[in-house]
Motif scaffolding. Structure first.
Motif, PDB file in Angstrom:
ATOM      1  N   VAL A 109       0.863  -1.184   0.000  1.00 22.15           N
ATOM      2  CA  VAL A 109       0.000   0.000   0.000  1.00 22.15           C
ATOM      3  C   VAL A 109       0.896   1.228   0.000  1.00 22.15           C
ATOM      4  CG1 VAL A 109      -1.953  -1.120   1.116  1.00 22.15           C
ATOM      5  CG2 VAL A 109      -0.200  -0.080   2.540  1.00 22.15           C
ATOM      6  N   THR A 110       0.534   2.180  -0.831  1.00 20.28           N
ATOM      7  CA  THR A 110       1.414   3.330  -1.017  1.00 20.28           C
ATOM      8  C   THR A 110       0.617   4.606  -1.174  1.00 20.28           C
ATOM      9  OG1 THR A 110       3.305   4.142  -2.304  1.00 20.28           O
ATOM     10  CG2 THR A 110       1.550   3.050  -3.516  1.00 20.28           C
ATOM     11  N   GLU A 111       1.312   5.727  -1.101  1.00 19.69           N
ATOM     12  CA  GLU A 111       0.663   7.034  -1.182  1.00 19.69           C
ATOM     13  C   GLU A 111       0.215   7.334  -2.598  1.00 19.69           C
ATOM     14  OE1 GLU A 111       3.387  10.457  -0.996  1.00 19.69           O
ATOM     15  OE2 GLU A 111       4.950   8.999  -0.504  1.00 19.69           O
ATOM     16  N   ALA A 112      -0.304   8.553  -2.790  1.00 20.32           N
ATOM     17  CA  ALA A 112      -0.973   8.884  -4.045  1.00 20.32           C
ATOM     18  C   ALA A 112      -0.038   9.309  -5.174  1.00 20.32           C
ATOM     19  CB  ALA A 112      -1.996   9.991  -3.793  1.00 20.32           C
ATOM     20  N   GLY A 113       1.275   9.238  -4.989  1.00 17.13           N
ATOM     21  CA  GLY A 113       2.198   9.656  -6.032  1.00 17.13           C
ATOM     22  C   GLY A 113       2.559   8.521  -6.979  1.00 17.13           C
ATOM     23  N   LEU A 114       3.599   8.756  -7.771  1.00 19.03           N
ATOM     24  CA  LEU A 114       4.084   7.741  -8.693  1.00 19.03           C
ATOM     25  C   LEU A 114       4.707   6.576  -7.929  1.00 19.03           C
ATOM     26  CD1 LEU A 114       5.856   9.937 -11.395  1.00 19.03           C
ATOM     27  CD2 LEU A 114       3.762   8.622 -11.727  1.00 19.03           C
ATOM     28  N   ILE A 115       4.482   5.363  -8.409  1.00 15.50           N
ATOM     29  CA  ILE A 115       5.120   4.195  -7.805  1.00 15.50           C
ATOM     30  C   ILE A 115       6.547   4.072  -8.330  1.00 15.50           C
ATOM     31  CG2 ILE A 115       5.020   1.697  -7.499  1.00 15.50           C
ATOM     32  CD1 ILE A 115       2.723   3.198  -6.196  1.00 15.50           C
ATOM     33  N   MET A 116       6.684   4.078  -9.650  1.00 16.31           N
ATOM     34  CA  MET A 116       8.003   3.930 -10.260  1.00 16.31           C
ATOM     35  C   MET A 116       8.670   5.295 -10.330  1.00 16.31           C
ATOM     36  SD  MET A 116       7.792   0.735 -10.580  1.00 16.31           S
ATOM     37  CE  MET A 116       9.069   0.083 -11.660  1.00 16.31           C
ATOM     38  N   ASN A 117       9.067   5.792  -9.153  1.00 16.77           N
ATOM     39  CA  ASN A 117       9.596   7.149  -9.054  1.00 16.77           C
ATOM     40  C   ASN A 117      11.095   7.191  -8.828  1.00 16.77           C
ATOM     41  OD1 ASN A 117       9.747   6.196  -6.453  1.00 16.77           O
ATOM     42  ND2 ASN A 117       8.448   7.770  -5.551  1.00 16.77           N
ATOM     43  N   GLY A 118      11.757   6.046  -8.951  1.00 15.68           N
ATOM     44  CA  GLY A 118      13.192   5.995  -8.708  1.00 15.68           C
ATOM     45  C   GLY A 118      13.552   5.932  -7.246  1.00 15.68           C
ATOM     46  N   GLY A 119      12.550   6.004  -6.366  1.00 14.61           N
ATOM     47  CA  GLY A 119      12.778   5.995  -4.937  1.00 14.61           C
ATOM     48  C   GLY A 119      12.451   4.659  -4.311  1.00 14.61           C
ATOM     49  N   TYR A 120      12.195   4.670  -2.988  1.00 11.11           N
ATOM     50  CA  TYR A 120      12.012   3.388  -2.329  1.00 11.11           C
ATOM     51  C   TYR A 120      10.678   2.750  -2.646  1.00 11.11           C
ATOM     52  CZ  TYR A 120       9.598   5.536   1.788  1.00 11.11           C
ATOM     53  OH  TYR A 120       8.745   6.179   2.638  1.00 11.11           O
ATOM     54  N   SER A 121       9.697   3.513  -3.153  1.00 10.04           N
ATOM     55  CA  SER A 121       8.454   2.889  -3.612  1.00 10.04           C
ATOM     56  C   SER A 121       8.745   1.911  -4.750  1.00 10.04           C
ATOM     57  CB  SER A 121       7.460   3.959  -4.084  1.00 10.04           C
ATOM     58  OG  SER A 121       7.043   4.768  -3.021  1.00 10.04           O
ATOM     59  N   GLU A 122       9.567   2.367  -5.676  1.00  9.67           N
ATOM     60  CA  GLU A 122       9.932   1.511  -6.808  1.00  9.67           C
ATOM     61  C   GLU A 122      10.749   0.314  -6.344  1.00  9.67           C
ATOM     62  OE1 GLU A 122      12.499   1.711 -10.974  1.00  9.67           O
ATOM     63  OE2 GLU A 122      11.767   3.560 -10.048  1.00  9.67           O
TER      64      GLU A 122
ATOM     65  N   LYS B 287      -2.576 -11.308   3.084  1.00  7.05           N
ATOM     66  CA  LYS B 287      -2.148 -11.870   4.361  1.00  7.05           C
ATOM     67  C   LYS B 287      -0.951 -11.104   4.920  1.00  7.05           C
ATOM     68  CE  LYS B 287      -3.700 -16.541   3.125  1.00  7.05           C
ATOM     69  NZ  LYS B 287      -3.266 -17.941   2.895  1.00  7.05           N
ATOM     70  N   LEU B 288      -0.257 -10.397   4.022  1.00  7.11           N
ATOM     71  CA  LEU B 288       0.872  -9.555   4.409  1.00  7.11           C
ATOM     72  C   LEU B 288       0.731  -8.218   3.692  1.00  7.11           C
ATOM     73  CD1 LEU B 288       3.691  -9.216   5.775  1.00  7.11           C
ATOM     74  CD2 LEU B 288       4.682 -10.008   3.626  1.00  7.11           C
ATOM     75  N   VAL B 289       0.746  -7.131   4.459  1.00  4.12           N
ATOM     76  CA  VAL B 289       0.625  -5.791   3.896  1.00  4.12           C
ATOM     77  C   VAL B 289       1.922  -5.031   4.158  1.00  4.12           C
ATOM     78  CG1 VAL B 289      -0.570  -3.572   4.020  1.00  4.12           C
ATOM     79  CG2 VAL B 289      -1.882  -5.703   4.183  1.00  4.12           C
ATOM     80  N   VAL B 290       2.538  -4.556   3.091  1.00  2.00           N
ATOM     81  CA  VAL B 290       3.747  -3.739   3.198  1.00  2.00           C
ATOM     82  C   VAL B 290       3.339  -2.283   3.041  1.00  2.00           C
ATOM     83  CG1 VAL B 290       6.011  -3.218   2.226  1.00  2.00           C
ATOM     84  CG2 VAL B 290       5.168  -5.584   2.236  1.00  2.00           C
ATOM     85  N   ALA B 291       3.514  -1.498   4.103  1.00  2.00           N
ATOM     86  CA  ALA B 291       3.130  -0.085   4.091  1.00  2.00           C
ATOM     87  C   ALA B 291       4.336   0.771   3.755  1.00  2.00           C
ATOM     88  CB  ALA B 291       2.556   0.309   5.449  1.00  2.00           C
TER      89      ALA B 291
END
Length: 358
Positions: free
Chosen positions: A39-52, A95-99
């Motif tokens: 689950v992630t915030e409302a920005g880009l996922i593939m942003n070069g940062g830790y979301s990606e 069963k597992l949620v990564v925030a």
């Protein structure tokens, strides 16, 4: 330079669109339940940062282990929206949620109790009640933290050793993570300045909710035109605007969290956290029925959890040998670095750095 940035932004947008369909591409169309959810915030996922990095790690793990996985992105930047994406993930069979990040601190604090049979991983944040300040890592939750102050220290130390005397620090907002980066940056710069027998100036600012990209660009432009040689840009909100101005003014940027060298030639190095390694370790434990619930796993310089990017760095005077020397001192405990909870900037006891807060 403008062309480089335009291509970079276009590439990020294409990657983001591709990522939105990736779970369905690697799993059957009739797949309903997704065991691992990010689950992630409302920005880009593939942003070069830790979301990606986090999503790439989950995707790779899921494909290797045959575990279904999907990400859920909040519709807007609000706690209600973050609650909703966790509800959606659980409804979708998670069963597992990564925030993904500190914005989920309050929500995971609540949801770990509401869903005791679901496991949670909080990256670089603590499940915390905003009103009381209570931190609670429940038995179904793992908190993964990184020593941001150590990564920031390396960035400040390297910048001054490189020969720069006018630095800037621009944080996304005044939260513990950004403050740790900034405090470490100041202390590292002070250490290097002392060794070189020189004085260093640092322009220092935390962005606020009223400042949009144009406001960030205006601050960066003012700093660069005023003589700032490099800005340590810490946060998704500030990083791209700072890079855009650096390209127009032929100045330098230090990236944060992941190696940002691919974003622009202006990025001379990055203060990196090994998010992929950390998350993969927790996922392995989960899949092997050894989920370390109720614990906080800290990644530091001592266990190679943070570092300064050197392989793709554009540093002429600060060598890998210099880097190895300072890392050795840090690992040996010869250097003590204060965190955000030490007090204000004056509490850092800086001797060779003059800080101008804005």
């Amino acid at each position: 330079m403008k062309k480089i940035m335009a291509l970079t932004v276009a590439a990020i947008m294409m990657l983001s669109l591709a990522a939105c369909g990736s779970p369905e591409e690697v799993q059957p169309e009739e797949q309903v339940d997704y065991e691992i959810a990010m689950v992630t915030e409302a920005g880009l996922i593939m942003n070069g940062g830790y979301s990606e990095v986090a999503w790439d790690t989950i995707s790779s793990f899921g494909e290797k282990r045959g575990v279904s996985h999907k990400y859920y992105k909040a519709a807007e930047a609000s706690e209600d929206a973050y609650r909703q994406v966790i509800d959606n993930a659980v409804d979708g069979g998670a069963k597992l949620v990564v925030a993904d990040g500190y914005l989920f601190s309050q929500v995971v604090y609540e949801k770990q109790k509401e869903y005791p049979d679901v496991k949670f991983v909080v990256i670089d944040a603590a499940p915390m009640d905003e009103e009381s300040g209570e931190v609670k890592v429940a038995k179904n939750t793992v908190e993964v933290t990184f020593a941001s102050e150590q990564a920031g220290y390396l960035a400040g130390y390297a910048a001054v050793k490189e020969g720069m005397s006018n630095l800037g620090y621009l944080g996304d907002s005044k939260v513990p993570l950004a403050m740790d980066y900034g405090y470490g940056f100041l202390q590292g710069a002070d250490k290097a300045a002392g060794e070189l027998g020189r004085s260093v100036n640092v322009a220092y600012h935390y962005s606020n909710s009223k400042e949009d990209s144009e406001a960030v660009r205006s601050i960066a432009k003012q700093w660069y035109e005023g003589g700032t040689e490099v800005i340590f840009a810490c946060g998704n909100k500030v990083e791209l605007p700072v890079i855009e101005v650096a390209e127009m003014t032929n100045k330098k940027v230090i990236g944060y969290e992941t190696d940002k060298s691919r974003m622009s030639d202006t990025v001379v190095t990055s203060a990196v956290k090994e998010i992929g390694t950390a998350l993969e370790g927790v996922l392995d434990q989960y899949e092997d029925d050894k989920f370390p619930g109720g614990t906080t796993i800290e990644y530091t310089i001592e266990n190679n959890g943070v570092r300064l990017e050197m392989d793709n760095a554009k540093l002429e005077n600060f060598s890998k040998s210099d880097y190895n020397d300072i890392v050795k001192k840090m690992k040996n405990g010869d250097i003590s670095i204060k965190k955000y909870d030490s007090g204000d900037i004056a509490s850092l006891g800086l001797s060779h750095v003059k800080v101008t807060e804005q």
